[in-house]
Design an enzyme around this catalytic site. Structure first.
Site, PDB file in Angstrom:
ATOM      1  N   SER A 135       0.850  -1.097  -0.011  1.00  0.00           N
ATOM      2  CA  SER A 135      -0.099   0.081   0.156  1.00  0.00           C
ATOM      3  C   SER A 135       0.812   1.178   0.202  1.00  0.00           C
ATOM      4  O   SER A 135       1.684   1.379   1.034  1.00  0.00           O
ATOM      5  CB  SER A 135      -0.721   0.140   1.254  1.00  0.00           C
ATOM      6  OG  SER A 135      -1.514   1.154   1.487  1.00  0.00           O
ATOM      7  N   HIS A 193      -1.407  -1.529  -4.186  1.00  0.00           N
ATOM      8  CA  HIS A 193      -2.645  -0.987  -3.590  1.00  0.00           C
ATOM      9  C   HIS A 193      -2.876   0.309  -3.505  1.00  0.00           C
ATOM     10  O   HIS A 193      -1.820   1.257  -2.910  1.00  0.00           O
ATOM     11  CB  HIS A 193      -2.806  -1.684  -2.087  1.00  0.00           C
ATOM     12  CG  HIS A 193      -3.938  -1.427  -1.292  1.00  0.00           C
ATOM     13  ND1 HIS A 193      -5.232  -2.358  -1.730  1.00  0.00           N
ATOM     14  CD2 HIS A 193      -4.224  -0.832  -0.404  1.00  0.00           C
ATOM     15  CE1 HIS A 193      -5.946  -1.954  -0.868  1.00  0.00           C
ATOM     16  NE2 HIS A 193      -5.680  -1.105  -0.086  1.00  0.00           N
ATOM     17  N   ASP A 225      -5.109   3.382  -2.033  1.00  0.00           N
ATOM     18  CA  ASP A 225      -6.091   3.738  -0.979  1.00  0.00           C
ATOM     19  C   ASP A 225      -6.451   5.155  -1.435  1.00  0.00           C
ATOM     20  O   ASP A 225      -6.012   6.037  -1.226  1.00  0.00           O
ATOM     21  CB  ASP A 225      -5.545   3.833   0.473  1.00  0.00           C
ATOM     22  CG  ASP A 225      -5.248   2.468   1.056  1.00  0.00           C
ATOM     23  OD1 ASP A 225      -6.241   1.658   1.013  1.00  0.00           O
ATOM     24  OD2 ASP A 225      -3.951   2.199   1.432  1.00  0.00           O
ATOM     25  N   MET A 232      -8.957   7.836  -0.184  1.00  0.00           N
ATOM     26  CA  MET A 232     -10.045   8.079   0.889  1.00  0.00           C
ATOM     27  C   MET A 232     -10.613   9.701   0.609  1.00  0.00           C
ATOM     28  O   MET A 232      -9.989  10.607  -0.067  1.00  0.00           O
ATOM     29  CB  MET A 232      -9.242   8.523   2.037  1.00  0.00           C
ATOM     30  CG  MET A 232      -8.533   7.087   2.284  1.00  0.00           C
ATOM     31  SD  MET A 232      -7.883   7.019   3.982  1.00  0.00           S
ATOM     32  CE  MET A 232      -7.056   5.579   4.001  1.00  0.00           C
ATOM     33  N   HIS A 242      -8.713   0.768  -3.866  1.00  0.00           N
ATOM     34  CA  HIS A 242      -9.648   0.400  -2.559  1.00  0.00           C
ATOM     35  C   HIS A 242     -10.316   1.674  -2.439  1.00  0.00           C
ATOM     36  O   HIS A 242      -9.565   2.590  -2.083  1.00  0.00           O
ATOM     37  CB  HIS A 242      -8.699   0.218  -1.502  1.00  0.00           C
ATOM     38  CG  HIS A 242      -9.338  -0.169  -0.186  1.00  0.00           C
ATOM     39  ND1 HIS A 242      -8.736  -0.121   1.083  1.00  0.00           N
ATOM     40  CD2 HIS A 242     -10.835  -0.170   0.171  1.00  0.00           C
ATOM     41  CE1 HIS A 242      -9.504  -0.367   2.138  1.00  0.00           C
ATOM     42  NE2 HIS A 242     -10.765  -0.399   1.531  1.00  0.00           N
ATOM     43  N   MET A 295     -12.305   4.047  -0.569  1.00  0.00           N
ATOM     44  CA  MET A 295     -12.848   4.557   0.749  1.00  0.00           C
ATOM     45  C   MET A 295     -13.606   5.953   0.571  1.00  0.00           C
ATOM     46  O   MET A 295     -13.325   6.856   1.141  1.00  0.00           O
ATOM     47  CB  MET A 295     -11.892   4.395   1.868  1.00  0.00           C
ATOM     48  CG  MET A 295     -11.438   3.218   2.338  1.00  0.00           C
ATOM     49  SD  MET A 295     -10.028   3.269   3.091  1.00  0.00           S
ATOM     50  CE  MET A 295      -8.677   2.890   1.629  1.00  0.00           C
ATOM     51  N   MET A 301     -11.107  -5.806   6.343  1.00  0.00           N
ATOM     52  CA  MET A 301     -10.392  -4.484   6.789  1.00  0.00           C
ATOM     53  C   MET A 301      -9.940  -5.123   8.362  1.00  0.00           C
ATOM     54  O   MET A 301     -10.859  -5.451   9.057  1.00  0.00           O
ATOM     55  CB  MET A 301     -11.210  -3.210   6.975  1.00  0.00           C
ATOM     56  CG  MET A 301     -11.333  -2.767   5.667  1.00  0.00           C
ATOM     57  SD  MET A 301      -9.870  -2.224   4.879  1.00  0.00           S
ATOM     58  CE  MET A 301      -8.835  -1.202   6.085  1.00  0.00           C
ATOM     59  N   ASP A 347      -6.476  -6.309   5.049  1.00  0.00           N
ATOM     60  CA  ASP A 347      -5.720  -4.771   4.697  1.00  0.00           C
ATOM     61  C   ASP A 347      -5.702  -4.184   6.204  1.00  0.00           C
ATOM     62  O   ASP A 347      -6.623  -4.007   6.810  1.00  0.00           O
ATOM     63  CB  ASP A 347      -6.457  -4.217   3.815  1.00  0.00           C
ATOM     64  CG  ASP A 347      -5.818  -2.869   3.566  1.00  0.00           C
ATOM     65  OD1 ASP A 347      -4.803  -2.553   4.123  1.00  0.00           O
ATOM     66  OD2 ASP A 347      -6.658  -2.088   2.896  1.00  0.00           O
TER      67      ASP A 347
HETATM   68  C1  DX5 Z   1      -6.170   1.828   5.742  1.00  0.00           C
HETATM   69  C2  DX5 Z   1      -5.686   1.304   4.314  1.00  0.00           C
HETATM   70  C3  DX5 Z   1      -4.653   0.185   4.361  1.00  0.00           C
HETATM   71  C4  DX5 Z   1      -3.354   0.677   4.954  1.00  0.00           C
HETATM   72  C5  DX5 Z   1      -2.494  -0.309   5.262  1.00  0.00           C
HETATM   73  O1  DX5 Z   1      -7.409   2.256   5.720  1.00  0.00           O
HETATM   74  O2  DX5 Z   1      -6.852   0.817   3.657  1.00  0.00           O
HETATM   75  O3  DX5 Z   1      -4.422  -0.114   2.829  1.00  0.00           O
HETATM   76  O4  DX5 Z   1      -2.608   1.598   4.174  1.00  0.00           O
HETATM   77  O5  DX5 Z   1      -1.426  -0.089   5.806  1.00  0.00           O
HETATM   78  P1  DX5 Z   1      -0.602  -0.609   7.172  1.00  0.00           P
HETATM   79  O6  DX5 Z   1       0.013  -2.015   6.492  1.00  0.00           O
HETATM   80  O7  DX5 Z   1       0.416   0.312   7.469  1.00  0.00           O
HETATM   81  O8  DX5 Z   1      -1.809  -1.115   8.003  1.00  0.00           O
HETATM   82 ZN    ZN Z   2      -6.511  -0.167   1.494  1.00  0.00          ZN
END
Ligand code: DX5
Ligand code: ZN
Length: 218
Positions: free
Chosen positions: A7, A31, A33, A35, A64, A66, A134, A172
């Site tokens: 990620s 990956h 993220d 948000m 992903h 969010m 999650m 994740d």
């Molecule tokens: C959290 C994200 C993850 C996160 C994982 O909301 O969806 O993908 O970046 O990172 P680590 O491995 O640092 O928990």
């Molecule tokens: Zn994620």
């Protein structure tokens, strides 16, 4: 073989190209993220950065989302990435959303927050390429792994064995060398890992060691 998608939320964005180059040889995908500051209490990055990453590498891009109302943006994400995962908690007509993602040529996934039970996926499971469990509350990198995830994943793998045996089960948040083996034994085959890769001295070595740990080789 277990797959690992680092990620990049845990990477240094000032040197994103250098950071990505550190993991490209060993990672099975990247990956992303996304948000929106509404569904989760954080804002990350959007299309300009994703486009730059797409132009930089052909690696499998795993988005992903969010964000609330993800349907509004599926087409634009699909023009850059290989896979789109939406949160169960953000979508009303999930069947329609999943079919749209597939029609756009992407793998389709659903993610569950820690409090959302896997039995809610029973009807949609035959149509999914992946489920993203999650193991932290979504929003930030570097959070502590929630231990009840082991049992949750096991339940999902048992469901998938009956309904969709080729389902990719991903986890994740807070994944590291200490918990990766038990996750693997319980049915996870793809691991999303941020801090335990990018916050280390040598991300490439970390991925190799994490994969060994997942398979039980020390
Ligand atoms: C959290 C994200 C993850 C996160 C994982 O909301 O969806 O993908 O970046 O990172 P680590 O491995 O640092 O928990
Ligand atoms: Zn994620």
């Amino acid at each position: 073989m277990p797959k690992i998608y680092p990620s990049i939320l845990a990477a240094d964005f000032v040197s994103l190209g250098t950071e990505i180059n550190k993991i490209l040889n060993d990672a099975d995908g990247i990956h992303l993220d996304i948000m929106d500051g509404v569904f989760v209490p954080n804002i990350t990055f959007g299309f300009p950065i994703i486009e730059s990453i797409r132009n930089f590498t052909n690696v499998y891009l795993d988005a992903h989302l969010m964000i609330v109302e993800p349907d509004r943006y599926l087409e634009r994400f699909a023009s850059y990435v290989n896979s789109i995962t939406v949160h169960y908690e953000t979508v009303v007509h999930l069947h329609r959303t999943i079919f749209e993602i597939k029609e756009l040529g992407c793998d389709a996934g659903v993610s569950l927050n820690p409090h959302t039970p896997v039995f809610l996926l029973e009807e949609i499971l035959p149509f999914l390429d992946k489920v993203l469990i999650m193991s932290v509350n979504p929003g930030f990198t570097g959070q502590k792994f929630i231990e009840t995830t082991f049992a949750k994943v096991k339940k999902l793998r048992e469901m998938a064995n009956k309904i969709n045996p080729t389902l990719d089960i991903m986890v994740d948040g807070g994944v590291n060398k200490e918990n990766i083996r038990e996750l693997s034994v319980n049915g996870v085959n793809t691991f999303i890992i941020g801090a335990s890769i990018f916050h280390k001295e040598n991300p490439s070595v970390e991925i190799k060691e994490l994969k060994k740990a997942a398979t039980g080789i020390d």
